[in-house]
Structures are given as structure tokens and as C-alpha cells.
Design an enzyme around this catalytic site. Structure first.
Site, PDB file in Angstrom:
ATOM      1  CD  GLU A   1       4.137   5.113  -6.842  1.00 25.27           C
ATOM      2  OE1 GLU A   1       3.385   5.997  -7.268  1.00 25.27           O
ATOM      3  OE2 GLU A   1       4.018   4.600  -5.713  1.00 25.27           O
TER       4      GLU A   1
ATOM      5  CD  GLU B   1       6.840   5.488  -2.597  1.00 28.15           C
ATOM      6  OE1 GLU B   1       5.629   5.786  -2.488  1.00 28.15           O
ATOM      7  OE2 GLU B   1       7.597   5.981  -3.447  1.00 28.15           O
TER       8      GLU B   1
HETATM    9  O1  AHR Z   1       4.929   8.793  -0.689  1.00 30.25           O
HETATM   10  C1  AHR Z   1       4.115   9.659  -1.429  1.00 30.25           C
HETATM   11  C2  AHR Z   1       3.994   9.248  -2.868  1.00 30.25           C
HETATM   12  O2  AHR Z   1       3.330   8.037  -2.957  1.00 30.25           O
HETATM   13  C3  AHR Z   1       5.278   9.009  -3.602  1.00 30.25           C
HETATM   14  O3  AHR Z   1       5.839  10.173  -4.098  1.00 30.25           O
HETATM   15  C4  AHR Z   1       4.857   8.103  -4.718  1.00 30.25           C
HETATM   16  O4  AHR Z   1       5.901   7.260  -5.156  1.00 30.25           O
HETATM   17  C5  AHR Z   1       3.687   7.346  -4.144  1.00 30.25           C
HETATM   18  O5  AHR Z   1       2.614   7.328  -4.989  1.00 30.25           O
END
Ligand code: AHR
Length: 513
Positions: free
Chosen positions: A194, A318
Site C-alpha cells: 500500500e 489483500e
Molecule cells: O489487513 C489489514 C491491513 O489492511 C493491512 O495491514 C493493510 O495493508 C490494509 O490496509
């Protein structure tokens, strides 16, 4: 016809159509060519809340079988679903993690503060060698996210050397001193996480250059060709993907990421409870979940412009449902329960990934144990499998199978003035010739009848189903088997004709042999 008769006919038609939908499914088994990469079924374990500490990695007080401090009951459960890869150490944590703090004698490792997740003290007892030991027990590929936000090119380059070089060098020698003479050969590397947010608040243009620099000094050692994955777009940020595709040569970038979370209410400030929701909130959850189709399609279309041969993967590293935490738990630990609704989110999302297997070649559900849409929840020595776990168990048959192109018109699931597709399907053919069809009926109330004909000489159809009385049913430590897989008898085969009665709010996987 009199007006009363017309009205009667209208009401009858409406009632019938509300109670029953019939779908004609076309399965093009002869065109099954694209492989569904097993890495679509990957998972994610961050140093966050009780995922690593008091999750995978426990102390003497937790009386369960362990290897070192790794819980073997968790390992066994994840091996059963054939976990293909595990992403670590973050997430946001990755961009404040300095790997050298987590190697060598444990009692000499420095402590640090985990600023992202509750300001807790990280003792670094679970570090690089411990993670690689976990992956070897799981028989899965490690996927390491390197620190770009607060780290250095040298740091990442040395981490790769530590893990992958099989010769005399400062880092390889350090690995040998730490008890591992052979290189680990880690292929999957994330270059930051991110980068547009917690990973450095960078612009796409700046990050593209940063990526190129980090990628240049992350070397391919013999037997360890790196698959470098760029920190990708947030949801519908198409400019991010466009900029990376335009500015980074395909030989440097195996994949570019995409992060998208399903927020039940759509409001990050009050996301909604994991178990207390009504049908309207279930509907908005599913509406938000199905946006994954739009994001994957649009990011893929941009990638096609620059990479028509589809060399670069879209790595959805993610994804999952993110609700409010369970009442009474630390808000920074992101511990949430997991209901039948989560299973339907998982089934529908995995069907999207399967159907886009030409571009989506890796994905990671967030997160494996005790965090967000977890597969496994623990409480002391107890461990339970969530409905989401069971979906991965059902869907493992698709791993590395050939995707079967499908066509159908979904009935609508209607709520007020809104509607979404009620039916989600994907299908594949495995190396033995068996066909698997995964079907999700998103509609909370109406069953769906599916009719199809499949070329070939089929002797049997069998099926397994995940459903429950209520959408918010879940497995608790007192009742661990509330939502589990059961045999499914609603599929009938006659020659090449298959007919399926798919119950409301259910996930079904059929096997044809
Ligand atoms: O999964 C939780 C968080 O969500 C992670 O650390 C981040 O990459 C995302 O914003």
C-alpha cells in the site's frame, strides 16, 4: 378476461417468479485451456493482533502440539485445504519491519513498537527463519513483503541474498550460522505494501520509479528466480495500475497488486457487526463484495493495453470482508467473527478470481488466523474452523485445474430498488478429467434451478454444500459445528443433462466423473 382474472394471473405469476428461478447454464468444456493458478487460494498473515502471536506462534501456556512454538493443529488444518502460499509480515507492518531484528539468537533480538496495530511491543521472536519454518511445515510458498516505506534498497537486497544465495557471502554465511545451510529459495517478493497509504503515502509516478530501483537490486540467484510484485492499486484507482504498467518493464514486474475489502455498510467508520445484521445489510455486503468483478475487469483491461500477452499477473494480495471488531476486543487487533455471510462472500469472490484466471494469478485472503476474515479462530488451546475455511476446503479442487468457460443469465436478487446477480458460478476440469462446478446462491430466500448439458461420458455427480438456517449463523467455541460442509443431494445427472436445485444462501461444489 375480466380485470379480476387478470389481477389473479399477475399475482400468481409474481408469486411463482419470486419463489422459483430457472437458469440455463452453458459449459464449454472443450475450451478449458487457462490454468487456475493455485496461488489464487493464498493467505495472509501479518504481525497484527492475534494472528502471529497467540495465533500461529504460542508459548508454553498454550497446551497444544507444537514444533518450536508453531501450533501444529493450525498447520494441519491449513494443509488440509492445500494452502499454496502465505504472505508475511504485512500489510502495513511490513513497511516498518527491519528483518535483521528478527534473525539470530532470540534472546538477543531487539524489541520494537508495532505502531500500526495498537502500539504493542513486538519482541521479534517470530522472524524470517521462523516464518520459513512455518511455510515448510505448511508445504506452501512464502510470499515476503519487503520494507520500502521506511527501509532501504540495501536492506531488501540483503534479505534476498540471506534467503536465496547458495554460496559464500556475508548474508548466506549469516543464514548458515542461524542454522539453515541450504538457501530457502523464496520466489514471491512484494516490493512494499500500500505504497499509496501506510506504505509511504507515495504517488503512483514516484512509486513506479521506487519499484524499478528496488527491483533492480533484488537479484535472481540460481534456482530462485524472483516473482516481484508491485504494491498495487487501492480498489478502483485505475491511474495507479496504468502508471505502473506504463512505466515498469514487464521483465522487472511479475505482478501488480490490488487491494479491496468488502465493508458491509460501505462506511469505514461504522462497518457493521460480523454477526448482528439484517437482510438489508446482507444485501449491501454482497453488493459491495461483487464490486470485485468490476475492479478485476477494469484493472485487467488497462493491463491488456500494455501487456496483451498477459505476462504480468494481477495479484489481489489483500481481500475479504472487514467488519467491526467483536465487542470487548482491542479495536486495533481486528478480531471479527465469521458467519455464513462470510462464506458466501468467499465463494462469490473466488468464483470471480477463477473466471479471471487469465490475469489473476495470485490472491491472499486477509487474514489467516484471528484477524479479519479468518479461516481459523483460537482461544487458548481451542481452535475452530470458520465457514470461510470450509469454502476453501470445497474450492481446493480448482487449484491448478483448467478453467471451463461458462455462460448463463443470472436471476436478480432484489432489495428495495436495487438488484444484484443472485448466482455466481465457476467451473474447471482437473488433470484426471473430473469437472468441478462451484455454485453460490447469493439470494437469501429463493432457491435456483440450474439446468445444463455437459459433453462427455459422465457416470456420476456428487456434491457438497455449505449453508445454514440463518445468514448470521457462525461457529463458536461452544458450538464449533454450526456451519459445516454436508453432502448435497440436489444434483441429478441423466446422460449429459445435469439439473441442480440450489438452495437459497448456499455454496455448493459438484464433482462430475
Ligand atoms: O489487513 C489489514 C491491513 O489492511 C493491512 O495491514 C493493510 O495493508 C490494509 O490496509
Amino acid at each position: 378476461m375480466s380485470r379480476i382474472a387478470l389481477l389473479f394471473l399477475f399475482v400468481c405469476t409474481l408469486t411463482f417468479s419470486q419463489a422459483f428461478s430457472q437458469v440455463q447454464l452453458k459449459l464449454n468444456t472443450a475450451s478449458a485451456q487457462t490454468t487456475i493458478d493455485r496461488n489464487i487460494y493464498g493467505h495472509f498473515s501479518e504481525h497484527l493482533g492475534r494472528c502471529i502471536y497467540d495465533g500461529f506462534w504460542v508459548g508454553d501456556s498454550v497446551n497444544v502440539p507444537k514444533k518450536d512454538r508453531i501450533r501444529l493443529d493450525i498447520v494441519d488444518a491449513l494443509k488440509k485445504i492445500q494452502i499454496p502460499n502465505l504472505r508475511w509480515p504485512g500489510g502495513c507492518f511490513a513497511d516498518e519491519y527491519h528483518w535483521r531484528d528478527g534473525v539470530g539468537p532470540r534472546d538477543q533480538r531487539p524489541k520494537m513498537v508495532n505502531t500500526n496495530w495498537g502500539g504493542v511491543v513486538e519482541d521479534n521472536s517470530f522472524g524470517t527463519n521462523e516464518f520459513l519454518e512455518l511455510c515448510s511445515l505448511l508445504n506452501c510458498e512464502p510470499y515476503i513483503s519487503a520494507n520500502v516505506g521506511s527501509g532501504t534498497v540495501e536492506e531488501m537486497s540483503k534479505w534476498v541474498e540471506y534467503l536465496n544465495f547458495d554460496g559464500e557471502s556475508p548474508m548466506a554465511n549469516e543464514r548458515k550460522k542461524n542454522g539453515h545451510p541450504q538457501p530457502y529459495n523464496v520466489h514471491f517478493w512484494g516490493i512494499g505494501n500500500e505504497a499509496w497509504g501506510c506504505g509511504g503515502e507515495m504517488t503512483a509516478e514516484y512509486y513506479a520509479d521506487v519499484f524499478r530501483r528496488y527491483a533492480s537490486y533484488s537479484k535472481n540467484y540460481p534456482n530462485a528466480r524472483l516473482r516481484k510484485i508491485a504494491s498495487g492499486a487501492n480498489s478502483g484507482d485505475y491511474h495507479w495500475t496504468e502508471t505502473l504498467m506504463k512505466n515498469v518493464p514487464a521483465n522487472l514486474m511479475w505482478g501488480t497488486g490490488l487491494h479491496y475489502y468488502t465493508i458491509p455498510t460501505g462506511n469505514w467508520g461504522a462497518k457493521g457487526s460480523a454477526t448482528k445484521f439484517d437482510e438489508r445489510e446482507y444485501f449491501t455486503t454482497m453488493r459491495n463484495c461483487l464490486r470485485m468483478e468490476e475492479f478485476v475487469t477494469k484493472h485487467s483491461a488497462i493491463m491488456d493495453k500494455y501487456d496483451p500477452e498477459k505476462k504480468v499477473a494481477l495479484a489481489v494480495d489483500e481481500w475479504g470482508i472487514w467488519t467491526d471488531v467483536e465487542p470487548g476486543t482491542n479495536p486495533a487487533f481486528l478480531y471479527q467473527q465469521n458467519s455464513l455471510r462470510d462464506a458466501i462472500v468467499a465463494g462469490a469472490t473466488l468464483n470471480i478470481f477463477n473466471n479471471h484466471a487469465d490475469r489473476v494469478r495470485l490472491a491472499n485472503l486477509a487474514q489467516t488466523v484471528n484477524v479479519l476474515q479468518a479461516l481459523i479462530l483460537t482461544q487458548g488451546a481451542q481452535m475452530l474452523l470458520t465457514p470461510t475455511y470450509h469454502v476453501f476446503d470445497l474450492y481446493k479442487v480448482h487449484q491448478d485445474a483448467k478453467l471451463i468457460p461458462i455462460q448463463f443469465n443470472s436471476p436478480d436478487y432484489v432489495s428495495g430498488f436495487e438488484k444484484i446477480p443472485a448466482l455466481s458460478i465457476s467451473a474447471s476440469k482437473d488433470s484426471t478429467g473430473a469437472v468441478h462446478i462451484s455454485l453460490v446462491n447469493i439470494d437469501a430466500n429463493k432457491p435456483i434451478t440450474i439446468k445444463t448439458s455437459i459433453d462427455g461420458n459422465w457416470k456420476s455427480v456428487t456434491g457438497r454444500i455449505l449453508t445454514s438456517d440463518k445468514l448470521n449463523d457462525y461457529n463458536s467455541f461452544d458450538n464449533q459445528k454450526k456451519v459445516i460442509i454436508k453432502p448435497f443431494n440436489g444434483a441429478k445427472l441423466q446422460g449429459n443433462s445435469l439439473s441442480v436445485e440450489l438452495p437459497a444462501k448456499s455454496v455448493v461444489v459438484l464433482e462430475l466423473k
